[in-house]
Design a protein around this motif. Structure first.
Motif, short mmCIF file in Angstrom:
data_model
loop_
_atom_site.label_atom_id
_atom_site.label_comp_id
_atom_site.label_asym_id
_atom_site.label_seq_id
_atom_site.Cartn_x
_atom_site.Cartn_y
_atom_site.Cartn_z
N VAL A 60 0.84 -1.20 0.00
CA VAL A 60 0.00 0.00 0.00
C VAL A 60 0.88 1.25 0.00
CG1 VAL A 60 -0.24 0.38 2.50
CG2 VAL A 60 -2.12 0.99 0.97
N TYR A 63 1.79 1.97 -3.58
CA TYR A 63 0.53 2.25 -4.24
C TYR A 63 0.12 3.71 -4.02
CZ TYR A 63 -4.24 1.56 -5.95
OH TYR A 63 -5.42 1.64 -6.67
N TRP A 66 2.19 6.60 -5.67
CA TRP A 66 1.85 6.89 -7.06
C TRP A 66 1.35 8.32 -7.22
CZ3 TRP A 66 -3.06 8.07 -9.06
CH2 TRP A 66 -3.19 8.04 -10.45
N SER A 144 -4.96 -0.85 -16.32
CA SER A 144 -4.73 -0.14 -15.06
C SER A 144 -4.13 1.24 -15.30
CB SER A 144 -3.79 -0.96 -14.17
OG SER A 144 -3.33 -0.17 -13.09
N HIS A 146 -3.17 3.18 -12.93
CA HIS A 146 -2.05 3.25 -11.99
C HIS A 146 -0.76 2.79 -12.67
CE1 HIS A 146 -3.04 4.44 -7.89
NE2 HIS A 146 -1.92 3.88 -7.46
N SER A 150 2.35 5.31 -14.21
CA SER A 150 3.67 5.10 -13.63
C SER A 150 4.72 4.89 -14.72
CB SER A 150 3.65 3.88 -12.70
OG SER A 150 2.77 4.08 -11.62
N ILE A 180 5.17 0.11 -7.87
CA ILE A 180 3.78 0.55 -8.04
C ILE A 180 3.00 -0.47 -8.86
CG2 ILE A 180 2.28 2.29 -9.10
CD1 ILE A 180 4.38 4.39 -8.31
N SER A 183 2.32 -3.35 -6.74
CA SER A 183 1.35 -3.06 -5.68
C SER A 183 -0.09 -3.26 -6.13
CB SER A 183 1.54 -1.62 -5.18
OG SER A 183 1.05 -0.67 -6.12
N THR A 184 -0.35 -3.01 -7.40
CA THR A 184 -1.73 -3.13 -7.90
C THR A 184 -2.26 -4.56 -7.80
OG1 THR A 184 -1.02 -3.49 -10.19
CG2 THR A 184 -1.39 -1.21 -9.50
N GLN A 189 -5.98 -4.97 -6.04
CA GLN A 189 -6.68 -3.87 -6.67
C GLN A 189 -6.89 -4.13 -8.15
OE1 GLN A 189 -8.34 -1.99 -4.49
NE2 GLN A 189 -7.53 -0.04 -5.21
#
Length: 228
Positions: A60, A63, A66, A144, A146, A150, A180, A183-184, A189
């Motif tokens: 997290v 994450y 980000w 994604s 995210h 990134s 990152i 992390s997803t 997530q």
């Protein structure tokens, strides 16, 4: 004195008028928020590989980093290089728009989230993840954003003539981007398919944005910024 103040104000506006494209974020947030609230039926995104990825709340941290990563990257280019600012924003904004269009035409989501209460442990990171789960739905996930953003920030940092010479920064940007992306999936997530989708979109957008023709045309913008 008032004339001087007005002149300075006009000079500042002229110097940073390229920031007007950041208005895109308002349209993005309206669109994304609408999808988050309206999408109830969706196509599940899932791969068997997801079963082999454990839940790890430690992720997290990258994450959430980000948000700072993207903000600092865009802000840096805003103040230092019109050329790289335009290219970075083109990469991010066009890709984000494509993602939102995909979510709109093909509502997608997943059922990968874990039951935080059933994990059997409690710590500050788990509490943050629980809060994250409540404010961010498990819909609108593939590709994604995210992961995509990134990668976009890392590319922008790598392509900048000044930053590419700073080895520790390049290594740090690469490591943060990888963390990152990891992390997803470790926070459940996203599915690993969402990551692959973002990587593919990144490759397409890299070819579209970071091309020699664009670079030659946009060099004039940097000269304009430096001569003001």
């Amino acid at each position: 004195m008032k004339f001087t103040d007005k002149s300075k104000l006009k000079q500042i506006i002229s110097r940073y008028r390229h920031g007007v494209i950041l208005v895109y974020f308002f349209f993005y947030m309206i669109w994304f928020t609408y999808l988050e609230r309206s999408v109830t039926r969706f196509t599940p995104v899932y791969s068997k590989l997801d079963n082999y990825i454990p839940f790890m709340e430690i992720f997290v941290i990258p994450y959430l980093l980000w948000f700072a990563y993207i903000f600092v990257t865009v802000a840096y280019f805003f103040f230092t290089s019109k050329r790289d600012f335009y290219k970075c924003c083109a990469f991010l904004f066009i890709g984000m728009t494509i993602c939102l269009t995909i979510y709109t035409l093909w509502p997608n989501g997943h059922y990968l989230r874990v039951d935080i209460d059933a994990i059997g442990r409690d710590n500050i990171l788990l509490r943050i993840v629980r809060l994250l789960y409540t404010v961010d739905t498990s819909t609108n996930v593939c590709p994604s954003i995210h992961v995509y953003n990134s990668i976009g920030a890392m590319i922008a940092i790598r392509k900048n003539e000044r930053l590419r010479r700073i080895k520790w920064l390049q290594i740090s940007a690469f490591i943060l981007t990888v963390l990152i992306c990891m992390s997803t999936v470790f926070l459940k997530q996203h599915s690993i398919l969402d990551v692959f989708g973002a990587i593919i979109l990144s490759l397409i957008m890299y070819a579209a944005v970071y091309i020699p023709a664009w670079s030659r045309r946009s060099k004039e913008a940097d000269h304009e910024l430096s001569n003001i």
